[in-house]
Design an enzyme around this catalytic site. Structure first.
Site, mmCIF file in Angstrom:
data_model
loop_
_atom_site.group_PDB
_atom_site.id
_atom_site.type_symbol
_atom_site.label_atom_id
_atom_site.label_comp_id
_atom_site.label_asym_id
_atom_site.label_seq_id
_atom_site.Cartn_x
_atom_site.Cartn_y
_atom_site.Cartn_z
ATOM 1 N N SER A 67 -23.491 2.614 -16.126
ATOM 2 C CA SER A 67 -23.864 2.755 -17.539
ATOM 3 C C SER A 67 -23.046 3.793 -18.291
ATOM 4 O O SER A 67 -23.120 3.851 -19.528
ATOM 5 C CB SER A 67 -25.354 3.102 -17.654
ATOM 6 N N GLU A 91 20.673 2.602 12.770
ATOM 7 C CA GLU A 91 21.520 2.988 11.651
ATOM 8 C C GLU A 91 23.017 2.852 11.924
ATOM 9 O O GLU A 91 23.786 2.581 11.011
ATOM 10 C CB GLU A 91 21.217 4.443 11.250
#
Length: 729
Positions: A387, A104
């Site tokens: 189904s 960073e």
């Protein structure tokens, strides 16, 4: 004599022009320089006039806790109470701050709060993009922004950030600045500070983190919500490897340490990716209903930033019915423990929706929720419905103009190389739609899908509430798609509510710490997606499935129950989706690895679990045990429960059958009737169905003002149709 070389006239001219340009620039700088410096001074003075005192950095103020409430006002979760613990640098792994600086801010120890080279580079890029597109923020600048400023992407905020960063550097040592940063930065999934992150992701204090673990946590700062290993473990490990590369490049770790850390990172195991943040696990009493509360947080994170959810002191009022949730959790756990092991069934999920509102009243996403596995199968898992999807095929047929008494030929048919078979391996010839759905005849469903068109079935299913992407083909008739239990419950609830769709909601209201209402769904209205008569026909057909079809295990005495079973190949998935006049519940049973269960069918374990949960809800009291069909054309015929035909005086058990359209059945029960002599074969007349359509009739005409039988997917109902300023009682 040597001849003299003449200077080209053009070259002399360019020299004079260059000299003149330099003189002009010198004069301009003498005139404009002080003016530019003055302008910069004015801007900086104005922007720094109301900046906060950096002395406040040393005093940490605990963010306000957000609370999640059930529908009756009980607190069911808090975000957060104890998910941040301040630790000093000497209580952290030495590799953690080094990993952070490597990725960073590698020049952290050299600059004085601002990396001017980086700022200049970013400024040029931002001018080209005409906005703040690139940044050169040091750790000190990020700390200043997170603690004192907003996240606005403006040049004014960037200047204020630079001023504050320089003030912080003058007031505090580098070690203290780094310590403040590591205790305040957000690491994703609700974790603020390294102590919370190390505890959440690795279950250990920050002091015990390895090189690989330190690198992973340091890498999360770039995009914590996206890179959280609980959201995307692959992305988190990929970022970790980049951090380790920077650590090796800057000499923090050796080649051998690098290779060892890479191997350790590849073996990391995290919770199943769920796409949502994690609720505080510091206090067990605040996680009584984690499947529901984590779903609420995931829904809210689509509207509000995670930082706001966890720090802004929000009051989140939900649709959760605590008693119903307890019943659902108890019955699911007990039923799966009782029946699951012998059937090789280890996972289950269910969702309960209130038909009149669309409110999600209960949600159970597994047999047991724990920190290592927060996967919620009720809404995150998509499985084949089998189904149970046929309800939408029959809905499309009814919308096309067919009736429950329409006759379709249940006989072997080849659909371009695909010939579905019925579960019993037999065919019954010409039968009505009512009987075909009751017995879940696969061939009839496939023929109906071909008649109305797969695209039509997709439109109907999505209009009713299925949100997943569906591929329009004939196999859709047998549930070859993948859907979540939440979607199935929502779509069936539309049928149960007379064709009115309600967006499934888990949150009724969000109020901020000042009492302002941010979200209000209390006035949430539904939208008609199916005519009431068609909905009533389909409901009556689904009631027959429960009364004497494949779903009899879900029958509850004294209450109308309608529903449909579903089972996929090799019993990899089993469903029962059903509803009463008040509630709809979808139940799924299966295994996370998609392994086959032992002969588990939708009418067995799922229907039993459904009945046990809904039966207890009925016992506690219901206001509407029977459906109130909205049709003046309904005919009532008393039928034998055992045979399904018109009852005789000898039938022991009967029920009233409502016929919403089409002819009522006239054939009397043959099981309990007095037997008659059987005629000879030559004298036996051929049975001809009373209704055998040669072609599909047109759509059913509707009264003025009602939507067409199959509306295109209607626009979504806004989550906040109107903001109501009534205070919370």
């Amino acid at each position: 004599m040597k001849s003299m070389r003449k200077r080209p006239p053009g070259k002399a001219r360019w020299k004079r022009l260059l000299l003149a340009l330099l003189k002009f620039c010198l004069v301009a700088s003498l005139i404009l320089g002080p003016m530019a410096l003055g302008a910069v001074y004015v801007v900086v003075t104005r922007l720094s006039a109301d900046l906060p005192d950096v002395e406040g950095l040393a005093s940490y103020e605990v963010p306000q806790t957000s609370r999640i409430f059930s529908k009756d006002g009980q607190v069911v979760a808090t975000l957060f109470v104890e998910n941040r613990t301040t630790v000093t640098l000497d209580r952290m792994s030495p590799y953690l701050p080094k990993a952070l600086l490597a990725v960073e801010d590698s020049r952290f120890l050299q600059h004085h709060g601002v990396d001017w080279v980086g700022v200049a580079r970013a400024a040029v890029a931002n001018l080209l993009f005409r906005g703040i597109d690139q940044g050169a923020s040091t750790l000190t600048m990020q700390l200043a922004r997170n603690r004192f400023l907003t996240q606005d992407q403006t040049m004014a905020r960037k200047i204020r950030e630079i001023i504050l960063a320089q003030r912080i550097e003058k007031r505090y040592s580098k070690e203290k600045i780094l310590e403040y940063y590591l205790n305040n930065v957000y690491f994703g999934s609700g974790a603020y500070g390294v102590a919370a992150a190390s505890s959440l992701y690795f279950g250990k204090p920050a002091q015990q983190l390895s090189i690989a673990q330190s690198a992973l946590i340091a890498g999360l700062v770039q995009a914590p919500s996206r890179l959280s290993p609980l959201v995307d473990p692959e992305a988190a490990v990929k970022r970790m490897k980049l951090v380790l590369g920077r650590m090796k490049q800057t000499g923090i770790i050796s080649e051998a340490q690098f290779k060892q850390a890479i191997g350790e990172g590849d073996a990391f195991k995290f919770a199943s990716p769920g796409g949502g943040p994690v609720v505080n696990t510091g206090a067990d009493q605040l996680l009584k209903y984690p499947y529901f509360t984590t779903y609420v947080i995931a829904e809210l994170s689509q509207r509000y930033p995670e930082d706001m959810l966890y720090r802004a002191g929000l009051q989140i009022r939900t649709t959760l019915d605590i008693e119903m949730q307890r019943i659902a959790e108890e019955e699911l756990s007990a039923t799966m423990a009782e029946m699951g092991p012998d059937l090789n069934a280890h996972s289950a999920a269910l969702v309960v929706i209130e038909n009149s509102t669309g409110y999600v009243r209960a949600m159970v996403g597994g047999t047991q929720w724990h920190q290592e596995n927060q996967f919620n199968r009720a809404w995150q898992a998509v499985r084949q419905p089998g189904s149970s999807f046929k309800a939408f095929v029959y809905a499309a047929a009814l919308l096309q103009g067919m009736t429950p008494e329409t006759v379709v030929d249940d006989s072997p048919t080849d659909f371009g190389g695909w010939s579905p078979k019925n579960s019993d391996g037999k065919y019954k010839g010409k039968i009505t739609l009512r009987q075909a759905l009751q017995e879940s005849r696969n061939m009839v469903a496939a023929k109906l899908c071909q008649m109305v068109g797969p695209e039509r079935v997709v439109d109907v299913a999505q209009a009713l509430g299925i949100h997943e992407e569906l591929t329009p083909n004939l196999t859709l008739a047998l549930g070859s798609c993948e859907v979540a239990p939440l979607s199935m419950a929502s779509a069936y609830s539309t049928i149960a509510s007379g064709g009115i769709y309600h967006v499934p909601l888990s949150v009724t209201q969000v109020v901020d710490s000042a009492g302002s209402i941010l979200t209000d769904n209390r006035a949430h209205a539904g939208q008609r997606r199916m005519p009431a008569d068609v909905s009533a026909q389909l409901t009556e057909m689904l009631m027959r499935v429960v009364d004497y079809g494949t779903g009899t295990a879900a029958y509850i005495d004294g209450v109308d129950v309608a529903g449909k079973t579903g089972t996929t190949d090799e019993s990899r998935d089993a469903w029962f989706v059903g509803f009463t006049p008040e509630y709809t519940m979808a139940v799924w049973v299966g295994n996370d690895d998609h392994s086959a269960m032992y002969s588990v069918f939708g009418g067995g374990l799922p229907a039993t679990l459904w009945r046990r949960v809904m039966g207890r809800l009925v016992t506690r009291g219901i206001s509407q045990p029977r459906f109130a069909f909205e049709s003046a054309r309904a005919q009532v015929v008393k039928v034998c429960i055992e045979s399904g035909f018109v009852a005789t005086s000898d039938c022991p058990k009967t029920r009233d059958l409502r016929i919403m359209s089409g002819p009522a059945p006239s054939e009397k029960c043959t099981i309990h009737a007095t037997p008659t002599p059987t005629p000879t074969a030559s004298a036996t007349p051929e049975v001809v169905p009373t209704e055998t359509p040669a072609e599909i009739p047109g759509e059913t005409p509707l009264p003025d003002g009602e939507l067409t039988p199959l509306p295109p997917p209607a626009e979504e109902i806004p989550a906040d149709p109107e903001v109501v300023t009534t205070p919370i009682p």
